[in-house]
Design an enzyme around this catalytic site. Structure first.
Site, PDB file in Angstrom:
ATOM      1  N   ASP A 158       0.752  -1.263   0.000  1.00  0.00           N
ATOM      2  CA  ASP A 158       0.000   0.000   0.000  1.00  0.00           C
ATOM      3  C   ASP A 158       0.783   1.316   0.000  1.00  0.00           C
ATOM      4  OD1 ASP A 158      -1.616  -2.157   0.387  1.00  0.00           O
ATOM      5  OD2 ASP A 158      -2.958  -1.177   1.788  1.00  0.00           O
ATOM      6  N   GLU A 179      -0.831  -8.895  12.532  1.00  0.00           N
ATOM      7  CA  GLU A 179      -0.659  -8.579  11.109  1.00  0.00           C
ATOM      8  C   GLU A 179       0.789  -8.220  10.785  1.00  0.00           C
ATOM      9  OE1 GLU A 179      -3.065  -5.247   9.987  1.00  0.00           O
ATOM     10  OE2 GLU A 179      -2.785  -5.587   7.839  1.00  0.00           O
TER      11      GLU A 179
END
Ligand code: NAG
Ligand code: NAG
Length: 821
Positions: free
Chosen positions: A583, A780
């Site tokens: 991202d 994560e």
């Protein structure tokens, strides 16, 4: 088919006895019989599962519509806890002290535990599958609760088991109750097209029930099980918590109209459902216990012959657990320095949660297929134009699609993600080869005729309810890393080992006790048939990539070996390149149509290499030549267009004010990409520099794994800081695998790679392990300074690669060993 594998008859015999079918004799068209038998056996064996991974526990079959069930619970000693802490869907901020599968096998079942702090109870769900018959077999769940140490002696827990029949069919209660409820086991009888005839029993169970001398206790009897049966449109059924609250509210209103605060009944009576069993596609079964409790839900398919009993379940739980442990020790034999038992239960937990996260999804997806010239991204400032084009919003619901997939995180990302899935399947392929192949096939079945696969699969209203509107729509000109090729590549390698092409040929079935799980390996003819059937789909996807994500060499007088091989992710903005999966990783600024992305070219090179391998194995000579040419061109162009000798790493490219080719180097994961996907030879002098960058503590190397961005980069740790410093396990895994590869071959960088391999492997495992011990969860990403898990909790997707990392060899150190990091 002349040369049937000697295992052919054996497999058929085992599959069929597994399913209670008469064994087939080997027929002349053996291969196709084998093929159809094996796929039928898989369909049966994979039919039921906790395939609603968004729920703490929800069982459904792997067909679009059918019977599904889910568990809810909450403490009812007071009025407030239930309102804030009634459990159903997995959520991040419910303050649980960990939950998930301690053991799980898709073919047999497993055990999930949930440590519920607010409700002061630890819940264990043992799920077992019992194959048999023609309708996917039977299953059962044993639901057990034990008050936590801080719970009051009279802890009162309300449980509801939600039984919903979607898409028609019959489901009715066969047991007679009284007005106030049921004393013993409750039997439902059902029938539908896909399930045939079946019985579902909710047992009386074991446990005490609260009592009260309030006069309401004469009418509502908390010692009994109550049922409410209702008919609901299918599109409302999934909103189960709301549906249950609605049913509760009627009883609550009755209480409020009858009593004042002074003479009001205790909470557990107020929250008891008023018994109203009958016809309907939804049945809510409610039980209220005081102290510890246990009950079973038993689903028996009539075609399986025998009805499941509680004793069967007890025996099956035990034998499943033994089988799981045995198989786990064989497949993931943890290697030094991770041989201690504490790592084993960690590894089992991480792996089980990955497999326990597999779900089946079915429904419509929002896609905007409108064409806009802006989407070509030819102009400077294109990202503003594409944002405007997207804002015209011409999305439509398409489908229904179906998808069988694992999910990155049950509470936060309970749906399919293309970028993640290839990584999820790496350990799954080792565990259950055929399961992984089935999932790969399911993904490629969602591909459109052009070769595009939606990167996020938000199928149906239930998954959609979890996604912010801005991220719901999929665009067929946007790509995502083609990670499923990682699985094709690993499968090819395993196939070669079986095929005798590689030296480690196995002489026996990989798993004689469960041949179905490796049928496509044990029978190379099946493996090859799979490759032949998936190859055209892989090729279509590859062609789509090369056509739609091409970069521009010619317009800018770039000097490169090939005038074709250069790539650019479409869909970037100033701040993000979401399609790359990385991202907010820094890219050239401002975005420019002349940009070239090194990670994308590496992915295309990786796909080429995989296709080359398949074409070679299948004897496709022309294609082999074609792929060799492309692969060579990509390797040359990676050097010509993306290598910076000055920086000693690979970099994205763009053009400067004079429209001249120029490199933009933000050292980090992107700089390593050709190495990460195996496109560098072990004696490539550039490799030495890449290894230096990996090992440099001022740049990428940390005690907790490789940082996503160099600590020296001006953007390190800035803005969203998503891929700008944190340690991500998928990329660390790729690095560890490649380091291992260099470490085990002779070459100039053997010693360096061995040292890095040993230290990185240990740092990554220790970091994930420590966070898991401290918090009860996988995360994560990990903080490169403190090692703490961060962002999404219960991220049991690619973080579970830690299992695979622990099972890799402990390559002996070469020469002097460093141990300070
Ligand atoms: C899988 O099994 C179910 C239940 O028996 C059946 O309804 C379905 O059609 C089967 N699917 C395939 C692809 O064979
Ligand atoms: C298996 O071996 C045969 C014979 O050596 C070969 O022709 C075939 O390509 C191999 N298949 C794979 C998938 O490697």
């Amino acid at each position: 088919m002349a040369n049937l594998s000697p295992f052919f008859t054996l497999l058929i015999a085992i599959c069929c006895s597994l399913l209670g079918l008469p064994a087939l004799a080997a027929a002349d068209d053996g291969e196709s019989v084998l093929h159809s038998e094996v796929s039928r056996a898989h369909n049966q064996s994979l039919f039921w599962g906790p395939y609603k991974p968004n729920l703490y526990f929800g069982v459904r079959p792997r067909v679009p519509q059918g019977l599904w069930t889910g568990l809810m619970w909450g403490k009812v000693n007071d009025f407030d806890t239930l309102r804030s802490s009634f459990r159903y869907t997995c959520e991040q901020h419910e303050g649980l002290a960990g939950y998930g599968w301690d053991e799980y096998d898709v073919r047999r079942g497993g055990i999930e535990t949930i440590h519920d702090v607010a409700n002061q109870v630890d819940i264990t769900v043992s799920f077992v599958k019992v194959p048999g018959g023609a309708h996917g077999g039977s299953w059962a769940a044993r639901i057990k609760g034990v008050p936590r140490p801080d719970a009051p002696a009279d802890l009162q827990t309300m449980l509801t088991y939600y039984i919903a029949q979607e898409g028609g069919g019959e489901l009715e209660i066969k047991t007679d109750g009284t007005d106030s409820g049921f004393e013993g086991d409750i039997t439902f009888a059902g029938r539908s097209g896909t399930l045939g005839d079946y019985k579902l029993v909710v047992s009386k169970g074991i446990g005490n029930h609260p009592t009260s001398d309030h006069d309401l206790a004469a009418r509502r009897q908390p010692g009994k099980t109550t049922i409410r049966s209702v008919q609901m449109p299918d599109e409302v059924l999934w909103q189960a918590k709301g549906v249950v609250f609605n049913q509760l509210s009627e009883g609550i209103t009755n209480v409020a109209n009858t009593y004042t605060t002074e003479d009001g009944p205790p909470a557990f009576l107020v929250y008891q459902l008023e018994n109203n069993p009958g016809k309907g596609n939804l049945h809510i079964v409610q039980k209220i216990f005081e102290g510890p409790f246990e009950f079973d839900v038993l689903f028996s398919s009539s075609s399986a012959g025998k009805e499941l009993t509680e004793a069967d379940v007890t025996a099956q739980i035990k034998s499943n657990s033994d089988a799981f442990s045995d198989k786990f020790s064989k497949i993931f034999e943890l290697q030094a320095p991770f041989k201690d038992d504490k790592y084993k239960s960690f590894a089992k937990n991480m792996f089980s949660n990955l497999v326990g996260g597999i779900g089946y999804f079915n429904g419509h997806q929002l896609v905007d297929r409108s064409y806009a010239p802006e989407y070509e991204e030819y102009n400077e400032g294109f990202w503003e134009e594409t944002a405007e084009a997207r804002a015209r919003r011409q999305e439509k619901l398409e489908g229904p699609y179906e998808l069988f997939t694992s999910v990155p995180s049950r509470p936060f990302f309970p749906r399919g993600f293309l970028w993640d899935e290839g990584f999820h399947l790496i350990p799954i392929l080792e565990w259950d080869n055929d399961l992984a192949l089935e999932i790969v096939k399911s993904w490629f079945n969602t591909m459109d005729d052009d070769g595009w696969i939606a990167r996020e699969q938000i199928l149906g209203a239930e998954p959609r309810s979890k996604v912010p509107e801005a991220f719901q729509v999929q665009y067929p000109h946007y790509a995502n890393p083609p990670t499923l090729f990682l699985i094709i590549e690993n499968f090819m390698n395993n196939l070669r080992k079986m095929n005798g092409t590689l030296p480690e040929r196995r002489e026996t079935l990989a798993f004689p006790e469960s041949p179905l799980e490796s049928a496509h390996l044990d029978f190379p003819e099946l493996g090859e048939a799979y490759l032949r059937s998936i190859y055209p789909l892989l090729r279509l996807h590859y062609d789509w990539f090369r056509k739609t994500q091409r970069g521009d060499i010619k317009s800018y007088d770039r000097e490169a070996f090939s005038t074709k091989e250069a790539y650019r992710w479409r869909g970037r903005s100033e701040a993000h390149c979401l399609t790359s999966g990385l991202d907010d990783y820094p890219r050239p600024q401002p975005p420019h149509p002349a940009e070239l992305h090194v990670d994308l070219m590496s992915w295309v090179g990786f796909m080429t290499k995989s296709l080359l391998n398949i074409a070679d194995a299948l004897g496709m000579t022309e294609e082999v030549e074609e792929y060799k040419k492309i692969k060579n061109a990509i390797e040359r162009n990676l050097n010509d267009l993306h290598w910076s000798e000055e920086e000693g790493c690979f970099c994205d490219a763009t053009v400067d004010d004079f429209e001249e080719h120029t490199l933009v180097c933000h050292k980090g994961y992107i700089s390593l990409f050709p190495f990460l996907v195996g496109l560098m030879k072990p004696d490539d002098p550039k490799l030495g520099k890449i290894l230096d960058l990996i090992g440099d503590e001022k740049h990428l190397f940390s005690k907790h794994g490789l940082r996503s961005l160099s600590a020296q980069d001006e953007l390190y740790g800035t803005a969203e800081n998503y891929w700008r410093s944190p340690v991500w396990i998928n990329i660390n895994y790729l690095a560890i695998v490649q380091l291992h590869d260099v470490a085990v071959q002779e070459g100039p960088f053997k010693a360096k790679a061995t040292d890095l391999y040993r230290r990185l492997r240990k740092n990554v495992v220790d970091t994930i392990y420590k966070s898991w011990v401290d918090t009860g969860f996988a995360w994560e990403q990990y903080n490169p300074e403190t090692g703490q898990g961060q962002r999404t909790q219960h991220f049991t997707g690619w973080t579970s690669l830690v299992v695979q990392i622990m099972a890799m060899d402990d390559v002996p150190a070469v020469g002097h060993v460093r141990d300070e990091l």
